[in-house]
Design a protein around this motif. Structure first.
Motif, short mmCIF file in Angstrom:
data_model
loop_
_atom_site.label_atom_id
_atom_site.label_comp_id
_atom_site.label_asym_id
_atom_site.label_seq_id
_atom_site.Cartn_x
_atom_site.Cartn_y
_atom_site.Cartn_z
N VAL A 150 0.85 -1.18 0.00
CA VAL A 150 0.00 0.00 0.00
C VAL A 150 0.89 1.23 0.00
CG1 VAL A 150 -1.76 1.29 1.26
CG2 VAL A 150 -1.85 -1.21 1.21
N CYS A 151 0.72 2.09 -1.01
CA CYS A 151 1.58 3.27 -1.17
C CYS A 151 0.82 4.54 -0.81
CB CYS A 151 2.09 3.37 -2.60
SG CYS A 151 3.01 1.93 -3.17
N VAL A 152 1.47 5.43 -0.04
CA VAL A 152 0.86 6.69 0.38
C VAL A 152 1.88 7.80 0.21
CG1 VAL A 152 -0.41 7.91 2.18
CG2 VAL A 152 -0.38 5.41 2.18
N ASN A 153 1.50 8.87 -0.48
CA ASN A 153 2.34 10.07 -0.54
C ASN A 153 1.88 11.00 0.58
OD1 ASN A 153 3.48 12.65 -1.18
ND2 ASN A 153 3.81 11.93 -3.27
N GLY B 17 1.40 -7.08 5.20
CA GLY B 17 2.12 -6.67 3.99
C GLY B 17 3.06 -5.51 4.24
N THR B 18 3.07 -4.56 3.30
CA THR B 18 4.03 -3.46 3.34
C THR B 18 3.31 -2.13 3.16
OG1 THR B 18 5.71 -4.89 2.32
CG2 THR B 18 6.13 -2.53 2.32
N LEU B 19 3.64 -1.17 4.01
CA LEU B 19 3.15 0.20 3.88
C LEU B 19 4.31 1.08 3.42
CD1 LEU B 19 0.80 2.26 4.39
CD2 LEU B 19 1.82 2.62 6.66
N PHE B 20 4.16 1.71 2.25
CA PHE B 20 5.21 2.57 1.70
C PHE B 20 4.78 4.03 1.82
CE2 PHE B 20 6.94 4.61 -2.31
CZ PHE B 20 8.20 4.87 -1.75
#
Length: 475
Positions: free
Chosen positions: A206-209, A247-250
């Motif tokens: 999951v990608c967050v700017n 999972g992965t938090l970006f």
């Protein structure tokens, strides 16, 4: 050899079922979810022979085979698995014997919950660090990648980049945060995606700017909220951390994170828990966190714009992506990749690149890095009609960029004294012309097409000037 992850299961060995149940419950509530139990000491060695564990917590006084005997056998046959002793005996001599035999810690029942969890977590972290160091040594001695297919989207022919890939393969399975740094346009999200794929975690990426998010929006986006937490919150909302479970938090642009949000992120990393807005009950998280920035966080710490405790948490592992100007050997590979992709997108026949184009681009600093090169190529292919890909659009962009970043004529003041010192007297125009031509040819590595672009003259004019300044007798 595949990386040894620090999320291997914990093995609890005790002949008392109630002790096994309570210990397992304590560890699971602290975020250590994968815990196995064994109430028969005779089954321990066969179990270790069939699978791997991150840490073993061992009772000393058990029927059939004592904990002391097991400790010696485990340390001899499986020295890479740390063993913690947890027993009702507080005899100093016994504790010393166990530590000498190889135990990592000695806990006396009833064990304080915080002491118990801290000991297990620290042992897992130490084991993980040792495994990473061992694997890193192996990878550095090898030129081969374990999973080259994961890095296929990152177009490169650079040895420098390959060494970064090998490092990523080692750290990918660590549960510690990873800091990814690099200038804008180098492809930090591609690297985050590769790390996620290498980690093998079952959850999604999951990608967050986070740039521009105030504290409330950051909290709501990541942590979610309870129904009625604020005006308009008609139903509960799970945050992105919940979506990234397992999972992965970006988190991209982490250098723009505000002070209050930095504190909340620090708690998430330290405690593995967070509070949805409107809730007094903490939620546990097993999400792996990756962060990226194009800013210098150390300089920001010096100006008190970024918390030092958060920085040192984030940079447990650090992947720095070099800018394109420091790996110009990648330009031909990227050029070919983007030309092919652009032609496909515009439904055109793939144009033949000019042989001098790579050399021209190699003299450019690329402030926008790979993303800027891609934009250049797509614009050139969109304008392309037939034959060889024109260099005109590339030249115009490079010249415009150089003009914008060079001082204007009214700002440039001739340093007459400096010129006298350089030449021993004030130079003539012919001498200055010779110096500029020589400098441009050096920068262009002898390529006249690139040098003429740098000087802002035609290639024919440059050729004439080179002939005029060539020593007599040179061809």
């Amino acid at each position: 050899m595949a990386p040894v992850c620090d999320n291997l299961p914990v093995l609890l060995v005790d002949d008392e079922p109630n002790i096994l149940f309570s210990s397992r419950t304590i560890l699971r509530s602290a975020g250590i979810r994968d815990v196995e139990t064994c109430d028969d000491s005779r089954l321990v060695m066969p179990l270790l022979g069939s699978r791997n564990f991150g840490v073993i917590i061992l009772d000393l006084f058990m029927p059939h085979i004592s904990g002391q005997e097991l400790l010696v056998d485990i340390c001899r046959k499986y020295p890479h698995i740390p063993v913690l002793i947890m027993t009702a005996s507080d005899e100093l001599d016994l504790a010393v014997q166990c530590m000498k035999a190889g135990a990592h810690d000695y806990l006396v029942k009833p064990v304080d919950k915080t002491r118990f969890v801290t000991s297990v977590q620290r042992t897992l972290e130490l084991c993980s660090l040792r495994n990473e160091v061992h694997l890193l040594k192996e990878q550095l001695l090898s030129d081969q990648l374990e999973h080259p297919e994961v890095f296929a989207p990152i177009i490169t022919g650079s040895k420098k980049m390959t060494s970064i890939f090998r490092y990523m393969e080692v750290i990918a399975c660590s549960r510690q945060p990873i800091l990814i740094t690099g200038e804008t346009g180098v492809g930090k999200e591609l690297f985050a995606t590769a790390i996620h794929q290498l980690s093998g975690v079952p959850g999604k990426l999951v990608c967050v700017n986070v740039a521009g998010l105030d504290d409330n929006l950051f909290s709501d986006t990541l942590f979610g909220h309870e129904r009625g937490a604020f005006t308009g919150a008609e139903r509960a909302r799970a945050g992105l951390i919940s979506q990234a479970a397992g999972g992965t938090l970006f988190l991209d642009e982490i250098g723009d994170l505000r002070e209050a949000s930095q504190v909340k992120l620090l708690r998430l990393l330290q405690e593995g828990e967070y509070y949805p807005i409107g809730s007094d009950v903490p939620r546990k998280s097993d999400t792996r966190v990756l962060v990226a920035t194009n800013k210098n966080l150390q300089q920001m710490m010096g100006r008190e714009l970024f918390r030092s405790d958060l920085y040192y948490r984030l940079c447990a592992h650090h992947v720095h992506i070099p800018p394109l100007r420091e790996r110009t050997e990648d330009i031909p590979f990227l050029l070919d990749h983007f030309v092919t992709g652009a032609a496909r997108e515009f439904n055109k026949k793939t144009p033949a690149p000019n042989p001098e184009l790579s050399r021209l681009l190699g003299s450019y600093a690329f402030p926008g890095n790979v993303r800027e090169l891609q934009a250049m190529v797509y614009d050139a292919v969109a304008r392309h009609q037939s034959g060889v890909l024109s260099m005109d659009s590339f030249k115009s962009i490079i010249c415009r960029e150089q003009e914008e970043h060079s001082p204007s004529s009214d700002q440039v003041q001739p340093d007459a004294e400096g010129l006298r010192n350089l030449f021993g007297r004030f130079p003539t125009l012919k001498e200055m012309n010779s110096v500029l031509v020589t400098a441009a040819m050096d920068l262009a590595k002898g390529n006249q097409g690139v040098a003429s672009t740098l000087l802002g003259i035609s290639r024919q004019a440059l050729n004439q000037r080179l002939k005029r300044q060539a020593p007599a007798g040179d061809s």
